[in-house]
Design an enzyme around this catalytic site. Structure first.
Site, PDB file in Angstrom:
ATOM      1  N   GLY A 125      35.852  34.923 -33.044  1.00  0.00           N
ATOM      2  CA  GLY A 125      37.053  34.972 -33.888  1.00  0.00           C
ATOM      3  C   GLY A 125      38.297  35.323 -33.100  1.00  0.00           C
ATOM      4  O   GLY A 125      39.175  36.044 -33.587  1.00  0.00           O
ATOM      5  N   CYS A 179      39.522  25.814 -32.994  1.00  0.00           N
ATOM      6  CA  CYS A 179      38.630  26.962 -33.073  1.00  0.00           C
ATOM      7  C   CYS A 179      37.988  27.024 -34.455  1.00  0.00           C
ATOM      8  O   CYS A 179      38.682  27.117 -35.463  1.00  0.00           O
ATOM      9  CB  CYS A 179      39.363  28.270 -32.804  1.00  0.00           C
ATOM     10  SG  CYS A 179      38.219  29.671 -32.837  1.00  0.00           S
ATOM     11  N   GLY A 228      26.494  24.949 -25.690  1.00  0.00           N
ATOM     12  CA  GLY A 228      25.339  24.972 -24.802  1.00  0.00           C
ATOM     13  C   GLY A 228      24.693  23.607 -24.656  1.00  0.00           C
ATOM     14  O   GLY A 228      25.125  22.641 -25.283  1.00  0.00           O
TER      15      GLY A 228
END
Ligand SMILES: Cc1cc2nc3c(=O)[nH]c(=O)nc-3n(C[C@H](O)[C@H](O)[C@H](O)COP(=O)(O)OP(=O)(O)OC[C@H]3O[C@@H](n4cnc5c(N)ncnc54)[C@H](O)[C@@H]3O)c2cc1C
Ligand SMILES: Cc1cc2nc3c(=O)[nH]c(=O)nc-3n(C[C@H](O)[C@H](O)[C@H](O)COP(=O)(O)OP(=O)(O)OC[C@H]3O[C@@H](n4cnc5c(N)ncnc54)[C@H](O)[C@@H]3O)c2cc1C
Ligand SMILES: Cc1cc2nc3c(=O)[nH]c(=O)nc-3n(C[C@H](O)[C@H](O)[C@H](O)COP(=O)(O)O)c2cc1C
Ligand SMILES: Cc1cc2nc3c(=O)[nH]c(=O)nc-3n(C[C@H](O)[C@H](O)[C@H](O)COP(=O)(O)O)c2cc1C
Ligand code: FES
Ligand code: FES
Lengths: 308, 261, 308, 261
Positions: A77, A134, A221
């Site tokens: 965040g 984001c 990932g």
């Protein structure tokens, strides 16, 4: 001294000269200094620092990370000390290294992005990465990242307020990433980076609660690599500005794959947590790959995937 | 510039020297990691990559339960709780792990008459601490669910002179929690520092009691960690300074006053 | 004989009665018969057969599958014998089993979807899964799956042409999956299934060619689970019709996670390739989970994730 | 209905009985899989899950190179080419794999005087075939890149009476390709069937020559496979019937007439 071998790896992205095409992805390498016990920061292509906002931010509460098959979720965040502390404390510390520092910025409004850009204009930062993607904050993130018009507005404002090269970071959580890429390119982006994290979720089957305090989080990932390679390929074909590829890069082979797909440089994120030396090791691995393939310059790889 | 100082943090390929089960799910592992053993302090931890495969992907943090700098070995004591620890428990001597460390700030060795308070696996990092204090005979207050879980007295027998034991079900020592005995101990004995490690609720109540008796108290916290070096901000928690504390680098050991409980 | 324990697992989705909530995902279990050496098909919740088109299709050329970290890419391209062979040969063979058979249909036009639905109306199929999300064919797939209006049109047409329960299968390759879900719900979908595959790509760094003959492919397997769980959770909150969750389910724990997120039933796909017994083993594992948690009915799990 | 027939295909936990390296990258592995060994035929294959971990995720297909139904063992001969085979080559005796099989349709044992033609790792499935034909002294034509890769003569020494060898660089046997010797062999000897396995280009030219001499010919194909049982359609290739052939279940062995080359 810059040796011939190092020359092989040198790239210039939107005017930012890098010794290697291997950057560190925002939010995964802190401000660089955290990894200086492991990595000679002078050997990193560029350091993209943690997402920075105008005011300091404490980020999300509760558990912030979870492992998933070959990947991870985070819901930090955008915790960060705010742009003023970055300018007054951190950028001066980074100035002792010969490595380009790129500041990843996040705002709640178009004006905030502009304000951030203005403040960072003459601070030692060598570029801005505009984070319109984001997934971990309500405003200022994903809303700009999924609407071509809003994204373009942010980019125009940022470009107006700074002379620094502006990289725009795209979200993978969209139907048509090419549409977004073209919108930000038209609005003046000097380069495009992708992918930011996918939006993911995990549920604890013991407690029946979401694993992350913030319920959903950013998924990154090696697991996400196929999506990232696809998007980099799609975008690189469609735009003229350079593309910085990321998403699941663990090895030099992965980096080469992104470059063949069209990335002029790459960034490693989650891999840093697994192997703190990875950004330098990947650069060395690319050098070996070039040598094996009789190539002189890393840019000879860029976009060379043969789809015929 | 030539003579380079020992690098503070490093990753080393560490051979497993020995691994044995203490209970069906708690294991003691000794690994060779001379670079880390040379400089590790009580309360620090290592971040372990278990496999070169992509799954499980991330490192796992474990406290350094003991450290022999002359032998160059580290001892870890861990419980199998999930995929990574299950994998770890199946590894044999001779197998190589990747140990990153020593990480974090350890305990401040300021006291002369320390009281150590440990619950569950929180007793692992206190072991190295107790050994450091050995000469001045530290006191240990330990708690666990039941006698079966309290194999720790054996481990600590030669390390601590005074051991007080509690168990939730009364099957060993005092029935109840460590914090039940704490006021008595802090009142009677002349402890000048408390070091605690264990479940969050336990730490919270230990901190309260220590504060009440005006005895400085350090606690070792646990959080989910990705990087272990202060870069990812996975592990931060609210701090009294207004800033968030990074458990991996500001901690894992904190003075209780630094922690928002 | 149906035992009490089996009752625990019974669910009814859009009128389709299943003995267990564990279905097999389209394209990963053939027509069921291929797995009959391993799995007692009568113990499967429902068999969703391979994507079926009006005319037979040979699918894509070149390499069709690639492994990725904890996942795989496929570019089968809807190879199938066509709806007539399905109706005349395969459905009669499946009729000997006591398992609901759901036919996954794909068309190039709205009319083709309608035609498929009409032909399958009285053939033994107990439901249709409308695939508006196949990433592996130019038309008839992703176009319908990313536009709420086109999707709704397909669903209305299918509903007009059949009395069978209609499940609509959504693509994860969209900005707003809830928008799509609401559109198909309003258009009359009796249930919603998700996720189909993400769009992914891999490049061979030896040959500099895409690994898949079709360049891009559908990305599935445990790697995608965080995205799938998130989307199932988002959609289940937003619609009233039952949701069938899938994407990376390998174990009973994964299935429980999807059900807590809001899935009334689940489907296993890629996992069949890894463990041919998986669909039955997962059902048994769910039963154990229910017993351990003192639950009487699997539906007590549905949507019970506590996000407060 | 009570007496159940032996299930055709199954998954069995198979202990590795033995594993040894023939060259630096070719290994022979013997596994215990009685259920499969009892019914396996030459040309069939097993689909192996190497690990319970999620990476590498998928099974790997390997031809059954030999099969001892009384011992209940299968022999696999494989080359390390990627992640899965690398992992496999590191496994020790006693380790357990998950073998699914026997899969696919094997060779049709119709001929009396067969010629076997193998290139590279394609010689693995031909071994079991040759053993089946042993009594009637089969002839083998084998090819490889160089002498180093041609360890196969040792393996086949006691199995085939007549062995013809080619190598690309002439370091062993005839310099050139198997197909160079094929017309001569098919002309002279009275072979009534050709069985071939190896690289696609080799199979194609073998098929052409066999067709020219009107000798029935079967080839064993290789394709990327997910399911191995005909369900996923990863492995299909164009067939002359107009339908696509599934290499995993319609094959891997096909009559050359069935294949669109
Ligand atoms: C500084 C520190 C020191 C520790 N020292 C010890 C010790 O000495 N002995 C011991 O038994 N345990 C210790 N732990 C806890 C230990 O790290 C976890 O039990 C372990 O990571 C679980 O891994 P897993 O794969 O088995 O579990 P999984 O649940 O499969 O792990 C999934 C993810 O969650 C993380 N995770 C799970 N449980 C914990 C936890 N309790 N704390 C932090 N992360 C967790 C894992 O690291 C991994 O990233 C310590 C934790 C920290 C933060
Ligand atoms: C029916 C059949 C029988 C086979 N028999 C043998 C044998 O006896 N000996 C032997 O050495 N090899 C054999 N192969 C090839 C063998 O399956 C591959 O070499 C092996 O799967 C490679 O796995 P990897 O993880 O090392 O390679 P990777 O390249 O890491 O594998 C990635 C993926 O591609 C697949 N793959 C890679 N190469 C091949 C290939 N050549 N054919 C099919 N799939 C491939 C893998 O199965 C996996 O799904 C056979 C293949 C088939 C289809
Ligand atoms: C813990 C964490 C924090 C991140 N923080 C940011 C951020 O602040 N700004 C940003 O643009 N991207 C952020 N990202 C996204 C990464 O920069 C990167 O785009 C993404 O992780 C994909 O790359 P990877 O798979 O190599 O990690 C973060 C990722 C992680 C894992
Ligand atoms: C080889 C393969 C073929 C598939 N074919 C179809 C199809 O024909 N129709 C369809 O709707 N989905 C198809 N899918 C998608 C699956 O049904 C499922 O939605 C997806 O794989 C996610 O689930 P999983 O991760 O469990 O595999 C296919 C998937 C795979 C792997
Ligand atoms: S674990 Fe990354 S900051 Fe602490
Ligand atoms: S491998 Fe699945 S059909 Fe052949």
């Amino acid at each position: 001294m810059v040796s011939h071998a190092d020359d092989m790896l040198a790239v210039t992205i939107a005017g930012i000269k890098m010794k290697t095409p291997v950057m560190t992805a925002s939010g995964t390498f802190g401000f660089g200094l955290e990894y200086s016990d492991f990595v000679d920061l002078n050997k990193v292509g560029a350091i993209v620092v943690k997402g920075t906002t105008l005011a300091p931010k404490v980020g999300n509460s509760g558990r912030r990370m979870a492992e998933t098959p070959a990947g991870m979720l985070n819901s930090i965040g955008l915790e960060n000390p705010g742009v003023e502390e970055l300018i007054s404390k951190t950028l001066p510390l980074l100035a002792q290294y010969q490595v380009p520092v790129i500041v990843n910025i996040s705002g709640n409004t178009v004006e905030e992005y502009g304000e951030l850009a203005a403040r960072l204009d003459k601070t030692g930062a060598q570029g801005l990465e505009v984070n319109i993607s984001c997934p971990n904050v309500k405003q200022g993130g994903i809303a700009f990242g999924t609407c071509p018009d809003s994204a373009a507005q942010v980019v125009r404002e940022v470009k107006n307020m700074t002379k620094l090269p502006v990289i725009v970071k795209l979200s993978p959580n969209v139907t048509d990433v090419v549409l977004m890429a073209k919108a930000v390119e038209s609005a003046g982006a000097d380069a495009i980076s992708l992918i930011n994290t996918l939006l993911g979720m995990a549920i604890d089957i013991k407690s029946w609660k979401p694993v992350l305090g913030n319920i959903v989080g950013g998924f990154s990932g090696p697991a996400v690599k196929p999506v990232a390679v696809r998007m980099v390929w799609q975008v690189a074909k469609a735009v003229k500005v350079p593309v910085i590829g990321m998403g699941g890069i663990m090895t030099a082979n992965d980096a080469v794959e992104f470059m063949l797909a069209g990335a002029s440089a790459v960034a490693v994120g989650t891999a840093n947590f697994v192997n703190p030396y990875v950004s330098v090791e990947i650069a060395e691995g690319i050098k070996d790959y070039l040598a094996e393939h009789g190539l002189k310059q890393v840019r000879e790889l860029v976009g060379k995937v043969n789809c015929s | 510039m030539e003579a380079k100082e020992a690098v503070a943090k490093t990753c080393v390929k560490s051979r497993i020297i020995n691994q044995s089960a203490i209970t069906y799910d708690v294991f003691v592992m000794v690994v060779a990691a001379p670079e880390i053993a040379a400089i590790a302090r009580p309360g620090q931890f290592v971040h372990i990559r278990l496999t070169d495969a992509l799954e499980p992907l991330l490192r796992r943090p474990f406290s350094i339960a003991d450290c022999d700098s002359s032998e160059g070995t580290l001892t870890l004591i861990y419980r199998v709780v999930g995929r990574g620890t299950a994998l770890m428990s199946g590894l044999k001597s001779g197998h190589t792990l990747d140990c990153m460390g020593p990480l974090g700030n350890g305990f401040t060795l300021s006291g002369q008459r320390p009281l150590l308070v440990g619950g569950g696996m929180g007793l692992a990092p206190l072991l190295m601490l107790a050994k450091t204090f050995c000469s001045c005979s530290s006191t240990l207050l330990m708690g666990g669910r039941n006698a079966q879980e309290l194999f720790w007295p054996n481990i600590y027998r030669d390390v601590c002179n005074n051991i007080y034991i509690t168990s939730d079900d009364g099957s060993l020592g005092h029935r109840g929690f460590t914090v039940d005995l704490l006021p008595g101990l802090l009142q009677e004995k002349k402890f000048d520092v408390v070091y605690a490690c264990g479940p969050h609720v336990m730490l919270k109540s230990v901190a309260e009691v220590a504060q009440k008796y005006h005895i400085p108290c350090q606690v070792s916290l646990e959080e989910y960690m990705a990087c272990g070096v202060g870069a990812c901000l996975s592990c931060t928690c609210a701090g009294t300074s207004g800033k968030r504390n990074k458990v991996c680098t500001d901690g894992p050991v904190f003075w209780t006053e630094e922690v928002v409980w």
